[in-house]
Structure formats: structure tokens, C-alpha cells
Write a protein that holds these residues in place. Structure first.
Motif, short mmCIF file in Angstrom:
data_model
loop_
_atom_site.label_atom_id
_atom_site.label_comp_id
_atom_site.label_asym_id
_atom_site.label_seq_id
_atom_site.Cartn_x
_atom_site.Cartn_y
_atom_site.Cartn_z
N VAL A 174 0.83 -1.21 0.00
CA VAL A 174 0.00 0.00 0.00
C VAL A 174 0.86 1.26 0.00
O VAL A 174 0.44 2.30 -0.52
N ALA A 175 2.07 1.19 0.56
CA ALA A 175 2.97 2.35 0.48
C ALA A 175 3.32 2.64 -0.98
O ALA A 175 3.31 3.81 -1.41
N VAL A 176 3.62 1.60 -1.75
CA VAL A 176 3.91 1.79 -3.18
C VAL A 176 2.67 2.30 -3.91
O VAL A 176 2.76 3.17 -4.78
N GLN A 177 1.51 1.76 -3.54
CA GLN A 177 0.29 2.24 -4.18
C GLN A 177 0.05 3.72 -3.88
O GLN A 177 -0.38 4.48 -4.76
N HIS A 178 0.36 4.15 -2.66
CA HIS A 178 0.21 5.57 -2.34
C HIS A 178 1.20 6.42 -3.14
O HIS A 178 0.86 7.52 -3.61
N LEU A 179 2.41 5.93 -3.30
CA LEU A 179 3.39 6.67 -4.10
C LEU A 179 2.93 6.76 -5.56
O LEU A 179 3.11 7.80 -6.21
N LEU A 180 2.34 5.68 -6.06
CA LEU A 180 1.81 5.70 -7.42
C LEU A 180 0.64 6.68 -7.53
O LEU A 180 0.46 7.34 -8.56
N GLY A 181 -0.15 6.79 -6.46
CA GLY A 181 -1.22 7.77 -6.45
C GLY A 181 -0.70 9.19 -6.57
O GLY A 181 -1.26 10.01 -7.31
N LEU A 182 0.36 9.49 -5.83
CA LEU A 182 0.99 10.82 -5.96
C LEU A 182 1.58 11.01 -7.36
O LEU A 182 1.50 12.10 -7.94
N ALA A 183 2.15 9.93 -7.90
CA ALA A 183 2.73 10.01 -9.24
C ALA A 183 1.66 10.29 -10.30
O ALA A 183 1.94 10.97 -11.30
N LEU A 184 0.44 9.80 -10.08
CA LEU A 184 -0.64 10.11 -11.02
C LEU A 184 -0.86 11.62 -11.10
O LEU A 184 -1.05 12.17 -12.19
N GLY A 185 -0.86 12.29 -9.94
CA GLY A 185 -1.04 13.74 -9.94
C GLY A 185 0.07 14.44 -10.69
O GLY A 185 -0.19 15.38 -11.47
N VAL A 186 1.30 14.03 -10.46
CA VAL A 186 2.44 14.65 -11.15
C VAL A 186 2.35 14.41 -12.66
O VAL A 186 2.62 15.30 -13.47
N ALA A 187 1.95 13.20 -13.05
CA ALA A 187 1.86 12.88 -14.48
C ALA A 187 0.77 13.70 -15.17
O ALA A 187 0.96 14.15 -16.31
N ILE A 188 -0.38 13.88 -14.51
CA ILE A 188 -1.43 14.72 -15.08
C ILE A 188 -0.91 16.14 -15.29
O ILE A 188 -1.10 16.75 -16.34
N TYR A 189 -0.22 16.67 -14.30
CA TYR A 189 0.35 18.01 -14.37
C TYR A 189 1.35 18.11 -15.52
O TYR A 189 1.32 19.06 -16.32
N ALA A 190 2.24 17.12 -15.63
CA ALA A 190 3.26 17.15 -16.67
C ALA A 190 2.64 17.05 -18.06
O ALA A 190 3.07 17.74 -19.00
N LEU A 191 1.63 16.21 -18.22
CA LEU A 191 0.98 16.08 -19.52
C LEU A 191 0.33 17.39 -19.95
O LEU A 191 0.43 17.81 -21.11
N LEU A 192 -0.32 18.04 -19.01
CA LEU A 192 -0.98 19.30 -19.34
C LEU A 192 0.02 20.39 -19.70
O LEU A 192 -0.18 21.17 -20.64
N LEU A 193 1.13 20.45 -18.96
CA LEU A 193 2.16 21.43 -19.32
C LEU A 193 2.75 21.11 -20.69
O LEU A 193 3.10 22.02 -21.46
N ARG A 194 2.85 19.84 -21.00
CA ARG A 194 3.36 19.43 -22.31
C ARG A 194 2.54 20.03 -23.44
O ARG A 194 3.06 20.36 -24.51
N PHE A 195 1.25 20.19 -23.22
CA PHE A 195 0.37 20.72 -24.26
C PHE A 195 0.02 22.18 -24.05
O PHE A 195 -0.96 22.69 -24.60
N GLY A 196 0.84 22.87 -23.24
CA GLY A 196 0.71 24.31 -23.13
C GLY A 196 -0.31 24.81 -22.14
O GLY A 196 -0.68 25.99 -22.17
N ALA A 197 -0.77 23.95 -21.24
CA ALA A 197 -1.74 24.41 -20.24
C ALA A 197 -1.09 25.36 -19.25
O ALA A 197 0.11 25.25 -18.96
N ARG A 198 -1.87 26.27 -18.72
CA ARG A 198 -1.37 27.15 -17.66
C ARG A 198 -1.14 26.33 -16.40
O ARG A 198 -1.87 25.38 -16.13
N ARG A 199 -0.14 26.75 -15.63
CA ARG A 199 0.25 25.93 -14.49
C ARG A 199 -0.87 25.75 -13.48
O ARG A 199 -1.02 24.68 -12.90
#
Length: 476
Positions: free
Chosen positions: A80-105
Motif C-alpha cells: 500500500v505504500a507503493v500504491q500511495h506513491l503511485l497515487g501521488l505520481a498520477l497527480g504529477v503525471a497529469i500536471y506534466a501532460l498538461l504542461l506538455r500541451f501548453g496548459a497554464r500551471r
């Protein structure tokens, strides 16, 4: 802190705050319930470790890809610790994808907020269950398909493998190949300058990789059970939805089908709920008293087929009602729904099996005890019940703004982003609709926390124009 990290922190301060909040929630969950939360499905996954039998209710992807490997080097708390880390990584990945396509921060950060801060998301991550891995695979497939522009055959094939893996984690992913193929076909617009042939090759590579993995798994199932399939009793899955409305006397049922068609009034069935008919109800007495050689799966499938043929609007009405429940303002439940309390934090340790059986698994993959801290559990529960979740209206708004962008509102028609908006929005709609076709559960709404805010962030960027020129190749 050196100058460069400090500048990055200032530039992405809102994401950093959201990540901090998400990390605090996950640490509290880790401390409140040890070694992990064990739901009904958890024991099916744990029982199957080392056996990897494909004929059960759930496919074996979670055990093979995440649970088994982690338990080789650690215990349930590590899982579950790894699953929680993956949950945080989901947020970072969403943020990175949106910045990749020019979204405002700030838009990118707000799109990441639901998966980082939603208490129902944190609770499901702390369960020994496959839901978090399913979300990760869906977001990974989106990143693969979009990160470097319109996908070629190799990139599309990798995405097909990821989507196939999602099916082997949760069967509800079976329909997701459709919006993925549509995206590949439309990735360079309706009139691609290089013609349709490259798009068709890429779409064929995605569909072929997807089908190839599932064919191999069906063959594995055939070797074990004698029947090619992706899961165990598939008849009961379709049967649950149709049994709730079946007018048994009007369907021309065979003798075997009549045995498994419920005779109680429809109002009584609505109170019991679809989940009851999928998992807990089979015949008026007991399946052990069925005649020798009785094919329960075939009988349930036969009932479902005839209900779909003769009562399509009854089934459609129930499906639409359950699909729309996910967009309700608050977390509520109707009679017959899977209990909402299953996905809520408690002040004690929830028991879904005999305590001795739970302790047995805790002994095998922990220190032999399960424990809940009532104070920390109470804090998490107060947060969750006090509004610490994403309102369904917000997710519905995400879907509507995504539709507006796909239809060309504002600057979307010239943005080169309509197809990339369609991908997460299409995946979200498909997975939520597929889940609703079986039954409604708030647990099944969680993929929307990843997909719909991402689609909305892309849609707003398409409609209003990007913050800066995108570094990736234009995707229409």
C-alpha cells in the motif's frame, strides 16, 4: 536549497502544495490502518498468489504485475505504500501532460488536485485491490499515445499492450480499445496530409497488440479450465443487471433458465440490488442442490440474453440511471447500491472476513496483527465526510467542457488539441459506462478522477489557447 530547485519550486508552487496535502493524507492512512485495508476482493487476490488461476472472478494482472512482486521483497504495508506513491505520481503525471500541451500551471495543478486530495482515492489506494494499478495503466496509455505527437505503429502497439494489461487488471477495461483506436485514426485530423494509410497502420498495430495479449490470456484460461475466456463466470456479470428487471413469465425461458430467474417482485429486487444477484444469489435454495451437470453460467447467460432482447428499455433505463449517479453533487446511495460505507474511512478496522482468516494473512505478510488508530482514522473520516472528495457536478462539468472543445468551441478548432481532448474524455466515458452496465458503485467512479480533470484541462487549453507553443508535434 540551491537557486535552480528554488526557482522550480516557485514556478510550480501550487502543485507542490497539493502534493504535500496528498502526501499527508496518505501518511495518515498508512499510520491509521496497519498493515493495509483488506476488502472482500483482497482475499481473492491473496489466495491466488503463486497459483495464478485465471478462472476466478478477477483476472490475474494485479497479482502478477504488482502484488506478487512486492510481496516477494516486503509485506502488505509495502504494497500500500507503493500504491500511495503511485497515487501521488498520477497527480504529477497529469500536471506534466498538461504542461506538455501548453496548459497554464494553475489549470494543470487543479486538474491534478482530485486524484491527490480525494479521500475516496486515498482509501482505495490503501486497500489490497487492483483499482490503483488500473488507473496507472490508463494514464500511461494516454501518455504514450500523446507525448511525442501523432503515434506511429510502434508507439500505438505499446499503448495497445498497456490497455491489454489494464483488462487483465480489471475486465472493465475491455472496451477501452475503441476510443484509443478512434484517437489514433483522428490524431492528424480528418484529412491527414500523408493520407489514411499510416493512421490505419498505427490503429491496426494498437488493436493487434491489444488483441494479441488477450488471445494469449484466453489461451492460458483454456489450458487451465478447458474454456477460452478472460475471466470466470461472465454470465453472472451480465445477469445481475438483467435479473433486476426480468419478467420471467414472459421470456420463454428453458427449464434451466427458469431456475435462475428471480421470482420475487421487481421492487424487492431493487432493494436487494444488482450486487446481490451478481455475487450472492444464484437459485432459490442453494447452488449445492442443483442437479449434477447443471451449467449455472449458461443458464444465467441465457436469462440475460432474453431480457436484453425482450426488455431492452428496462435495462437501458437502469443503466442510464446508474451512469448519471456518478455525477451527483454529493456521495449518496440508492436502495440496492453497493454500500458507500465500504469506501469510507472508519475509526475501527473493517472486517470483511473472519478475524482468524484476516490474522492469518497478516501473519503471512506482516507481523500477525491488524490495527486501526481510532484518532487518525477519525481525522480521515471527518475529512472525507466533511467534503474531502470531488463533487460529481465538477466531474460532469469536466465532461461538458471536454465535449465543447471536441466540437470546436472557442479556439479549439485551430488548436490542434481536439483529438487529444477526445482521448481521455472518451476513455472516461467508456470506462464509466461499461462499469454502469454491470452495476453502480462509487468505487467504479474513481478512474474519472484521473481522466476527466485531465480532459478538462486539455479542453480549456484548446478553447482559450495555450500558455506557450507546445513542444510536441501538433495533434488535431
Amino acid at each position: 536549497m540551491t537557486a535552480a530547485p528554488a526557482r522550480r519550486l516557485r514556478a510550480h508552487w501550487l502543485l507542490a502544495l497539493l502534493l504535500l496535502g496528498g502526501a499527508v493524507l496518505r501518511v495518515l492512512a498508512q499510520l491509521a490502518y496497519r498493515p493495509a485495508l483488506l476488502y472482500i476482493d483482497s482475499f481473492r487476490y491473496l489466495d491466488d498468489l503463486g497459483v495464478f488461476f485465471p478462472g476466478g472472478i478477477n483476472p490475474i494482472g494485479y497479482e502478477v504485475l504488482l502484488l506478487g512482486p512486492l510481496l516477494l521483497v516486503g509485506n502488505l504495508a509495502l504494497v500500500v505504500a507503493v500504491q500511495h506513491l503511485l497515487g501521488l505520481a498520477l497527480g504529477v503525471a497529469i500536471y506534466a501532460l498538461l504542461l506538455r500541451f501548453g496548459a497554464r500551471r494553475w489549470i494543470a495543478a487543479l486538474a491534478a488536485a482530485p486524484v491527490l486530495l480525494d479521500a475516496y482515492q486515498v482509501q482505495i489506494e490503501h486497500n489490497i485491490m487492483s483499482d490503483l494499478l488500473f488507473q496507472v495503466l490508463l494514464l500511461a496509455s494516454i501518455a504514450v499515445l500523446t507525448w511525442r505527437g501523432a503515434p506511429g505503429p510502434r508507439t500505438a502497439a505499446i499503448a495497445g499492450l498497456l490497455l491489454a494489461a489494464s483488462v487483465l487488471v480489471r475486465l472493465v477495461g475491455l472496451t477501452l480499445v475503441v476510443p484509443a483506436v478512434v484517437f489514433v485514426l483522428l490524431a492528424t485530423g480528418l484529412r491527414p496530409r500523408e493520407g489514411w494509410r499510416p493512421r490505419l497502420r498505427a490503429a491496426g498495430a494498437l488493436a493487434g497488440a491489444f488483441a494479441g495479449v488477450l488471445l494469449c490470456y484466453a489461451t492460458y484460461h483454456l489450458i487451465w479450465t478447458g474454456t477460452p475466456a478472460l475471466g470466470g463466470s461472465t454470465g453472472s456479470v451480465v445477469y445481475g443487471r438483467t435479473a433486476a428487471v426480468a419478467r420471467c413469465d414472459e421470456l420463454g425461458l428453458t427449464a434451466e433458465e427458469a431456475v435462475v430467474c428471480p421470482r420475487e417482485p421487481v421492487a424487492v429486487r431493487a432493494e436487494r440490488g444488482i450486487d446481490f444477484y451478481i455475487h450472492f444469489w444464484h437459485v432459490p435454495v442453494n447452488t449445492d442442490r442443483l442437479p449434477e451437470g447443471f451449467d449455472l453460467n449458461a443458464a444465467q447467460s441465457g436469462v440475460a440474453r432474453k431480457v436484453l432482447l425482450h426488455q431492452p428499455f428496462d435495462v437501458l433505463g437502469g443503466f442510464l440511471n446508474d451512469f448519471l449517479k456518478g455525477f451527483a453533487p454529493t456521495r449518496t446511495q440508492s436502495p440496492g447500491d453497493v454500500p458507500l460505507a465500504r469506501w469510507q474511512f472508519t475509526t475501527d478496522y473493517p472486517m470483511y472476513a473472519d478475524p482468524w482468516y484476516v490474522a492469518e494473512w497478516a501473519e503471512l505478510h506482516g507481523d500477525g496483527t491488524v490495527h486501526a488508530d481510532p484518532r487518525l482514522g477519525g481525522l480521515l473520516r471527518d475529512y472525507q465526510l466533511g467534503g474531502g472528495y470531488t463533487p460529481g457536478l465538477a466531474l460532469g462539468g469536466c465532461l461538458l467542457v471536454s465535449a465543447a472543445a471536441v466540437l470546436g468551441a472557442g479556439r479549439a478548432r485551430r488548436s490542434g488539441l481536439r483529438a487529444v481532448v477526445l482521448l481521455p474524455a472518451g476513455l472516461a466515458t467508456t470506462v464509466l459506462a461499461t462499469a454502469a452496465a454491470m452495476e453502480f458503485s462509487w468505487r467504479y467512479q474513481l478512474p474519472g478522477l484521473v481522466l476527466l480533470p485531465l480532459a478538462a484541462g486539455l479542453a480549456i487549453t484548446a478553447i482559450t489557447g495555450p500558455r506557450r507553443p507546445r513542444s510536441s508535434e501538433s495533434i488535431t
